[in-house]
Enzyme design. Structure first.
Site, PDB file in Angstrom:
ATOM      1  N   ASP A 150       0.824  -1.175   0.194  1.00 33.52           N
ATOM      2  CA  ASP A 150      -0.091  -0.034   0.285  1.00 33.52           C
ATOM      3  C   ASP A 150       0.726   1.137   0.141  1.00 33.52           C
ATOM      4  O   ASP A 150       1.970   1.231   0.619  1.00 33.52           O
ATOM      5  CB  ASP A 150      -1.036   0.179   1.252  1.00 33.52           C
ATOM      6  CG  ASP A 150       0.092   0.160   2.647  1.00 33.52           C
ATOM      7  OD1 ASP A 150      -0.059   1.176   2.922  1.00 33.52           O
ATOM      8  OD2 ASP A 150       0.415  -1.042   3.068  1.00 33.52           O
ATOM      9  N   SER A 151       0.583   2.315  -0.776  1.00 38.19           N
ATOM     10  CA  SER A 151       1.272   3.630  -0.889  1.00 38.19           C
ATOM     11  C   SER A 151       2.575   3.460  -1.272  1.00 38.19           C
ATOM     12  O   SER A 151       2.872   2.977  -2.253  1.00 38.19           O
ATOM     13  CB  SER A 151       1.044   4.065   0.603  1.00 38.19           C
ATOM     14  OG  SER A 151       1.318   5.601   0.624  1.00 38.19           O
ATOM     15  N   ALA A 152       3.511   3.858  -0.416  1.00 35.78           N
ATOM     16  CA  ALA A 152       4.909   3.502  -0.842  1.00 35.78           C
ATOM     17  C   ALA A 152       5.111   2.140  -1.056  1.00 35.78           C
ATOM     18  O   ALA A 152       6.006   1.616  -1.792  1.00 35.78           O
ATOM     19  CB  ALA A 152       6.082   4.146   0.529  1.00 35.78           C
ATOM     20  N   GLY A 154       3.133   0.040  -2.497  1.00 35.77           N
ATOM     21  CA  GLY A 154       2.444  -0.222  -3.452  1.00 35.77           C
ATOM     22  C   GLY A 154       3.535   0.221  -4.622  1.00 35.77           C
ATOM     23  O   GLY A 154       3.542  -0.528  -5.656  1.00 35.77           O
ATOM     24  N   VAL A 178      -2.017  -0.931  -3.763  1.00 35.88           N
ATOM     25  CA  VAL A 178      -3.148  -0.503  -2.973  1.00 35.88           C
ATOM     26  C   VAL A 178      -2.830   1.086  -2.913  1.00 35.88           C
ATOM     27  O   VAL A 178      -1.805   1.377  -2.306  1.00 35.88           O
ATOM     28  CB  VAL A 178      -3.403  -1.004  -1.748  1.00 35.88           C
ATOM     29  CG1 VAL A 178      -4.362  -0.236  -0.858  1.00 35.88           C
ATOM     30  CG2 VAL A 178      -3.663  -2.354  -1.606  1.00 35.88           C
TER      31      VAL A 178
END
Length: 304
Positions: A150-152, A154, A178
């Site tokens: 997720d985020s970084a 991802g 994500v």
């Protein structure tokens, strides 16, 4: 569409704590603040085994991982790279999520504790992410591998998938991204929308990038901004989740479209009424349960 009621109430409760904005904190202050959220999640499902391992980095250093084994006959291996802007976050905060994913997919989940900036700046996290992939392939021979984050995290999953393709590395069955960071453009529509300046804001993303990759030239490299890769063909099938009220929404959706245009199978969904970080707020936000179900079902289908 406005934020859903559960998210609105959560933000009001966070606001009542008087915590200062992320971009006004030191990295250590930010890490302590966000680590405290783990008390909200509760315990995850029981595992057959939980192992703490050390993985060698490409620079001669090392980093850890927590291996969550749901059964004696796991169906695959899911490498999970946590979010936190490459600066904050740790595997303890993602343990409940990892256990849920392991129980629901039947996969062994490895929570990758890659090294953080600013102590370890770009490209350390990207290289640790790839080292985790090669470790997984060697440690679990014959099991299909999913990369997710997720985020970084991802961002790291996408970067790892690109490098594995380019270098003939271990085969990846599926990439699950994500609300991923895919670009260093901080001035697109979702970044500048006032409705998206919530738990993650444009100011906090400036803070994250400044700690991770202070050199602007580095940020444009595909292993920092995977959307800028010249060619996205031949990559693993992707599942991409975005949130309506998230500064990262547009770049995540742009990555999904570029993958599709390159012939990569993509399943994507924008979660309406949700903000950045909703996926990892397990047992807190109903939107998280829906997103975890989508990811788990997609992984299960792909394994079948």
């Amino acid at each position: 569409m406005a934020l859903d009621e559960a998210t609105t109430q959560f933000l009001l409760q966070m606001g009542d704590t008087g915590v200062k904005p992320l971009h006004e904190m030191t990295p250590d202050e930010a890490r302590l603040t966000f680590a405290a959220l783990r008390d909200l999640y509760g315990p995850g499902p029981e595992m057959v085994r939980v192992e703490e391992v050390v993985i060698g980095g490409e620079d001669g250093g090392s980093f850890g991982a927590r291996v969550l084994v749901p059964s004696e006959t796991p169906r695959g291996v899911l490498l999970y790279y946590h979010g936190g802007g490459w600066v904050i976050g740790g595997i303890d905060e993602f343990d409940t999520l990892g256990r849920q994913l392991a129980a629901r997919t039947g996969c062994t989940v490895a929570l990758v504790d890659y090294r953080l900036a600013p102590e370890h700046r770009y490209p350390t996290a990207a290289r640790d992410a790839y080292a985790a992939l090669t470790w997984a392939a060697a440690t679990f021979p014959g099991l299909p591998i999913v990369v997710a984050g997720d985020s970084a995290g991802g961002n790291l999953a996408a970067v790892t998938a690109q490098r594995a393709r380019d270098e003939g590395g271990p085969e990846i069955l599926l990439q699950v991204l994500v609300y991923p960071v895919t670009d260093c453009d901080l001035d697109n529509g979702s970044y500048t929308d006032p409705a998206n300046q919530l738990m993650l804001s444009r100011d906090s993303m400036v803070w994250f990038w400044d700690h991770y990759a202070p050199d602007f030239a580095d940020r444009a490299n595909p292993d920092a901004s995977p959307l800028r890769a010249a060619d996205l063909s031949g990559l693993p099938p992707a599942v991409i989740l975005t949130a309506e009220h998230d500064v990262l929404r547009d770049e995540g959706e742009a990555y999904a479209e570029r993958l599709r245009a390159a012939g990569v199978p993509v399943e994507s969904r924008r979660f309406e009424g949700q903000m950045h970080a909703f996926f990892t707020l397990v047992n807190v936000l109903p939107g998280s349960a829906a997103a975890v179900a989508m990811v788990s079902e997609a992984v299960t289908r792909r394994l079948s």
